[in-house]
Design a protein around this motif. Sequence first.
Motif, PDB file in Angstrom:
ATOM      1  N   ALA A 190     -81.088 -12.706 -72.249  1.00 38.79           N
ATOM      2  CA  ALA A 190     -80.267 -13.912 -72.154  1.00 38.79           C
ATOM      3  C   ALA A 190     -80.111 -14.352 -70.702  1.00 38.79           C
ATOM      4  CB  ALA A 190     -78.908 -13.670 -72.796  1.00 38.79           C
ATOM      5  N   ILE A 191     -79.874 -13.414 -69.814  1.00 43.43           N
ATOM      6  CA  ILE A 191     -79.745 -13.733 -68.386  1.00 43.43           C
ATOM      7  C   ILE A 191     -81.031 -14.369 -67.871  1.00 43.43           C
ATOM      8  CG2 ILE A 191     -79.548 -12.715 -66.083  1.00 43.43           C
ATOM      9  CD1 ILE A 191     -77.657 -10.617 -67.369  1.00 43.43           C
ATOM     10  N   GLN A 192     -82.153 -13.760 -68.199  1.00 46.00           N
ATOM     11  CA  GLN A 192     -83.439 -14.264 -67.713  1.00 46.00           C
ATOM     12  C   GLN A 192     -83.760 -15.638 -68.291  1.00 46.00           C
ATOM     13  OE1 GLN A 192     -85.748 -10.851 -68.857  1.00 46.00           O
ATOM     14  NE2 GLN A 192     -85.399  -9.778 -66.909  1.00 46.00           N
ATOM     15  N   GLU A 193     -83.400 -15.866 -69.556  1.00 39.45           N
ATOM     16  CA  GLU A 193     -83.604 -17.180 -70.160  1.00 39.45           C
ATOM     17  C   GLU A 193     -82.751 -18.235 -69.449  1.00 39.45           C
ATOM     18  OE1 GLU A 193     -83.497 -17.626 -74.449  1.00 39.45           O
ATOM     19  OE2 GLU A 193     -83.853 -15.474 -74.672  1.00 39.45           O
ATOM     20  N   MET A 194     -81.514 -17.885 -69.119  1.00 40.39           N
ATOM     21  CA  MET A 194     -80.642 -18.834 -68.423  1.00 40.39           C
ATOM     22  C   MET A 194     -81.205 -19.176 -67.045  1.00 40.39           C
ATOM     23  SD  MET A 194     -77.949 -19.636 -70.358  1.00 40.39           S
ATOM     24  CE  MET A 194     -76.566 -20.067 -69.308  1.00 40.39           C
ATOM     25  N   ARG A 195     -81.696 -18.195 -66.335  1.00 40.56           N
ATOM     26  CA  ARG A 195     -82.255 -18.464 -65.005  1.00 40.56           C
ATOM     27  C   ARG A 195     -83.542 -19.277 -65.115  1.00 40.56           C
ATOM     28  NH1 ARG A 195     -77.623 -18.117 -62.805  1.00 40.56           N
ATOM     29  NH2 ARG A 195     -76.862 -16.049 -62.261  1.00 40.56           N
ATOM     30  N   ALA A 196     -84.372 -18.953 -66.086  1.00 35.66           N
ATOM     31  CA  ALA A 196     -85.615 -19.700 -66.270  1.00 35.66           C
ATOM     32  C   ALA A 196     -85.339 -21.162 -66.600  1.00 35.66           C
ATOM     33  CB  ALA A 196     -86.465 -19.057 -67.360  1.00 35.66           C
ATOM     34  N   ALA A 197     -84.214 -21.406 -67.266  1.00 37.98           N
ATOM     35  CA  ALA A 197     -83.855 -22.780 -67.629  1.00 37.98           C
ATOM     36  C   ALA A 197     -83.259 -23.554 -66.461  1.00 37.98           C
ATOM     37  CB  ALA A 197     -82.864 -22.767 -68.786  1.00 37.98           C
ATOM     38  N   GLY A 198     -82.969 -22.859 -65.358  1.00 39.71           N
ATOM     39  CA  GLY A 198     -82.470 -23.532 -64.165  1.00 39.71           C
ATOM     40  C   GLY A 198     -80.980 -23.433 -63.926  1.00 39.71           C
ATOM     41  N   PHE A 199     -80.290 -22.581 -64.670  1.00 36.06           N
ATOM     42  CA  PHE A 199     -78.855 -22.397 -64.430  1.00 36.06           C
ATOM     43  C   PHE A 199     -78.644 -21.567 -63.164  1.00 36.06           C
ATOM     44  CE2 PHE A 199     -78.880 -23.343 -68.970  1.00 36.06           C
ATOM     45  CZ  PHE A 199     -77.760 -24.157 -69.115  1.00 36.06           C
ATOM     46  N   ASP A 200     -77.816 -22.096 -62.246  1.00 33.67           N
ATOM     47  CA  ASP A 200     -77.509 -21.391 -61.006  1.00 33.67           C
ATOM     48  C   ASP A 200     -76.073 -20.872 -60.970  1.00 33.67           C
ATOM     49  OD1 ASP A 200     -80.055 -21.851 -59.891  1.00 33.67           O
ATOM     50  OD2 ASP A 200     -79.459 -23.883 -59.291  1.00 33.67           O
ATOM     51  N   HIS A 201     -75.382 -20.958 -62.089  1.00 30.06           N
ATOM     52  CA  HIS A 201     -73.990 -20.522 -62.145  1.00 30.06           C
ATOM     53  C   HIS A 201     -73.896 -18.994 -62.112  1.00 30.06           C
ATOM     54  CE1 HIS A 201     -74.392 -24.422 -64.113  1.00 30.06           C
ATOM     55  NE2 HIS A 201     -73.111 -24.652 -63.909  1.00 30.06           N
ATOM     56  N   THR A 202     -72.722 -18.497 -61.724  1.00 28.98           N
ATOM     57  CA  THR A 202     -72.405 -17.096 -62.003  1.00 28.98           C
ATOM     58  C   THR A 202     -72.342 -16.923 -63.511  1.00 28.98           C
ATOM     59  OG1 THR A 202     -71.169 -16.776 -59.954  1.00 28.98           O
ATOM     60  CG2 THR A 202     -70.665 -15.277 -61.769  1.00 28.98           C
ATOM     61  N   LEU A 203     -73.070 -15.920 -64.007  1.00 28.69           N
ATOM     62  CA  LEU A 203     -73.097 -15.639 -65.443  1.00 28.69           C
ATOM     63  C   LEU A 203     -72.172 -14.466 -65.739  1.00 28.69           C
ATOM     64  CD1 LEU A 203     -76.949 -15.927 -66.081  1.00 28.69           C
ATOM     65  CD2 LEU A 203     -75.196 -17.709 -66.370  1.00 28.69           C
ATOM     66  N   VAL A 204     -71.372 -14.592 -66.783  1.00 30.03           N
ATOM     67  CA  VAL A 204     -70.455 -13.531 -67.208  1.00 30.03           C
ATOM     68  C   VAL A 204     -70.989 -12.944 -68.502  1.00 30.03           C
ATOM     69  CG1 VAL A 204     -68.079 -12.958 -67.804  1.00 30.03           C
ATOM     70  CG2 VAL A 204     -68.540 -14.807 -66.164  1.00 30.03           C
TER      71      VAL A 204
END
Length: 472
Positions: A190-204
């Motif tokens: 999930a973390i890697q998918e979020m980063r690949a999609a371009g999210f730069d937020h802190t992820l919790v």
Amino acid sequence: MNNINSRAGTAPRGRPLRKWLLAAVTALTVALAGAWALLPAGAQTGGGFSINGTQLIDANGNPFVMRGSSHAQVWYQGEFDSYSELSDLGANTVRVVLGSGQRWGPSPASTVADIIDECKANQLICVLEVHDTTGYGEDGAAATLDQAVDYWKSIQSVLEGQEAYVLINIGNEPIGNTDAAQWTDATKSAIQEMRAAGFDHTLVVDAPNWGQDWEHIMRDNAPEVAAADSQGNTLFSVHMYQVFGTSQTVIDYFDAFEAMDLPLIVGEYGDEHQGQPVAWQTVQSEAQARGIGWLAWSYSGNGSGAENLDQVLGFDPNRMTTWGDRVFNSQYGIANTAERASVFGGTPPDDDTTPPDDDTTPPDDDETTPPPAGDGDCTAAIDVVNDWGSGWQGNVSVTAGESLGGWTLTWTWPGGQTVQSQWNADLSQSGSSVTASDVGWNGSIASGQTKEVFGFIASGPAAAPEVTCSAA
């Protein structure tokens, strides 16, 4: 937590006029003076929250410690005043329950944009979470983390550019007690998918075992999960209910993340759950000593046997419950410990106390007597906050006579005590003599201010010896 009251959301109460006037005046000021010049530094640079060791750092580079509550937005869409009410009660953060469409919602992008705007207007950091994932693997209706990621992608347009004000809690309590070990790979993906999609937020990321991590899967695999984030910007969240019924269970869990130098928040907790006690005082005191954020569950609207976790009744801040009083008004509660994020333009944490004039009385009764001549620029004291027989917890506070940029403390144990572990201090012990100093971020103390600066666990009989403090 997964509790819905059966009643429908009520119609919103009138928002206080002063909130609208404040927003209007602020907007006009920005338009006249130039928006770029008046924006907080984090917004000007396009930066957001980041992680430095165990600390969450805001967009201006200052440590930020969450002190707040949760609001069940997707279940009570008419209770939009909850954001301003939480802010008025002193919260600096709100965790917002959203739906991804598998069980609730989906919460539309337009609503999420309105939530973010309302949080910013009330100087609240916004932690957005998808609740549909609750108990996956054990609850057949729960969504997967992949489905949660799909939801975040669907509303990405309203999240981009909000990295200084919004953290994304990918999925609430994403794995139940069935095959909880699947949490590690699912969370990394999930973390890697979020980063690949371009999210730069802190992820919790929430723990498995319905958030309580009693199998220690998140604790034991946290370094691997943290390493999966290409931006090194993942914050771990444990939910503390009856699994954390004793002080030692809380201390041990906090110790584990501190030893790994990884960031942790308590994303939910209560004072009692399913008839079992929770060591809520230790959650609060330990979190304060270690700079750990917490978000108490929840503002109002609980059902299904969890009504005791309402902080106010009927979304009315004038009807505060016992649990609410503990959240907002206890010694280490929100009113006494919350500091606004510096991205809202206030004075950064640790520097917000104005030194009193020479002819005025300092603000706190225990600061009315200045340090004796020759004792240096500061004084310090040890407070015994927990004692379980075979060991005990001490919290250490420092009072600055003149403004401090750093401090060093020394004391001598009276009866064979030994420090077993400590947090937020460099500490050494030789025989009965102990020396402790600040770790940088907690060294600054304004003139006349008293701050709790670090804590420790010791063996032997509980003791509070005299402490000598000197400016570093």
